[in-house]
Enzyme design. Structure first.
Site, PDB file in Angstrom:
ATOM      1  CB  THR A 112      -0.923   0.032   1.234  1.00  0.00           C
ATOM      2  OG1 THR A 112      -0.114   0.011   2.419  1.00  0.00           O
ATOM      3  CG2 THR A 112      -1.842  -1.177   1.249  1.00  0.00           C
ATOM      4  CE1 TYR A 147      -2.659   0.013  -2.643  1.00  0.00           C
ATOM      5  CE2 TYR A 147      -3.889   2.056  -2.854  1.00  0.00           C
ATOM      6  CZ  TYR A 147      -3.733   0.818  -2.292  1.00  0.00           C
ATOM      7  OH  TYR A 147      -4.647   0.364  -1.376  1.00  0.00           O
ATOM      8  CB  SER A 177      -8.110   1.268  -3.206  1.00  0.00           C
ATOM      9  OG  SER A 177      -7.662   2.566  -2.906  1.00  0.00           O
TER      10      SER A 177
END
Length: 379
Positions: A87, A190, A129
């Site tokens: 992360t 990410y 996310s």
């Protein structure tokens, strides 16, 4: 559906989820590498998060990139909650191989095993996310429609112009909550890896008789989150700086905002996804539905700690950061009945009360900034 595997289950979300599931009489297996970046040195003895679940779960120390590990971990499981991931948006822009190997490669190893072996898994829940949205959803008065701005560029931010732009429009855009049908266009490696994880699971699982569920978590925080990881979590980063007697360097103009969602609410939403058939095949936002700017974050932390700290709004910026994003919770409320129970003020109070009970650790924030600056990503 009593046996649940949580990958990354010794992490912040995973350990809290594991404890909640144990309370509900589930049998929990945790697969985790105990990364020192998250857990500190000698994590099996010293990790706060791991200590909470140690001897309460079946623990497998290993990496999701190993085929052999998956064979052991998946045995006799009914549900997989796949949280394991590298992360941090900033770090992902130069640790590219690591992020893609773990996040995309690890997920592909899991799906490859499920697709080609006999197993008992009936559902996979993936931690997606808010980063997959990139810059969020906005309203344009000029066009009289919702728009999705592209990533901000160095030439504008170098002149302290931090707001998003859309195809040369002159009037400012109005920020809207981001719903699940919003454009997917991540602005970091990410974010790209989370998009890939989600899409692979939502695509492959139905073809092999496994129900997929994806949760697009906003900025999760609360007691237990890593105070030593300088690459992610501004609440932790700011807290460690304040407690070390250092000032806070706020990037841009401090008006950039995020949707900060308390850990208990994230755990509750995830359990709804595990237990409810209505969740199957769906993607959900998980947040509070409220945007909080970084200046407010810094001031709330300083007030709660009762420690004076210099706040410098520096105009520094990181390439790959988004300006704003907050969640539209209409879908998760309608389908799963989820409503957040903590607003930012009440959540931050519980977070800071926990932080005060922890040892003051050395801040590694300057190291992370130096790395980004060396790579040309911090200005």
């Amino acid at each position: 559906m009593k046996n649940i595997l949580i990958t990354g289950g010794a992490g912040f979300i995973g350990s809290n989820l594991a404890l909640a599931l144990i309370e509900k009489k589930y049998n929990v297996t945790v697969l985790d590498t105990l990364s020192p970046q998250i857990h500190g040195e000698n994590p099996e003895d010293n990790s706060y998060l791991f200590s909470k679940i140690k001897n309460k779960v079946k623990f497998i120390k290993g990496c999701v990139t190993s085929k052999e590990v998956w064979k052991d971990a998946v045995f006799n499981q009914d549900v997989i909650v796949h949280l394991a991931a590298e992360t941090g948006t900033g770090q992902s822009m130069y640790e590219i191989e690591k992020y893609t190997s773990v996040n995309i490669g690890g997920t592909s190893k899991m799906l490859d095993f499920l697709a080609n072996n006999i197993h008992t898994v009936k559902k996979v829940v993936i931690a997606s996310s808010r980063s997959i949205y990139g810059e969020g959803k906005y309203w344009s008065d000029e066009l009289n429609t919702a728009v999705y701005p592209e990533h901000r560029t160095d030439n504008f931010m170098a002149n302290n112009d931090f707001e998003v732009k859309y195809k040369g429009l002159s009037k400012p855009l109005q920020l809207l909550p981001t719903d699940e049908e919003s454009k997917i266009h991540p602005s970091s490696v990410y974010g790209i890896t989370k998009q890939n994880q989600e899409q692979m699971i939502m695509t492959v699982c139905p073809t092999i008789g496994v129900a997929p569920v994806a949760f697009r978590y906003q900025n999760v925080y609360g007691p237990g989150q890593s105070l030593s990881n300088p690459y992610t979590g501004i609440l932790s980063i700011f807290s460690t700086l304040i407690r070390n007697g250092k000032g806070i360097n706020i990037f841009e103009d401090g008006k950039e905002s995020r949707d900060f969602v308390y850990i208990d609410d994230v755990v509750n939403a995830t359990i709804l996804g595990i237990e409810k058939n209505e969740a199957n095949g769906n993607v959900f936002n998980v947040g509070t539905g409220e945007a909080t700017d970084v200046i407010t974050v810094a001031n709330e932390l300083i007030t709660n700690y009762g420690i004076e700290a210099k706040v410098n709004i520096s105009g520094n910026y990181r390439l790959g950061d988004i300006r704003h994003n907050f969640a539209d919770l209409t879908k998760i409320n309608k389908v799963l009945g989820f409503k957040p129970t903590f607003d930012f003020k009440s959540g931050i109070k519980k977070f800071t009360e926990w932080v005060i009970t922890q040892d003051v650790i050395e801040s590694k924030y300057e190291v992370s900034i130096a790395e980004m600056k060396d790579k040309g990503l911090f200005k």
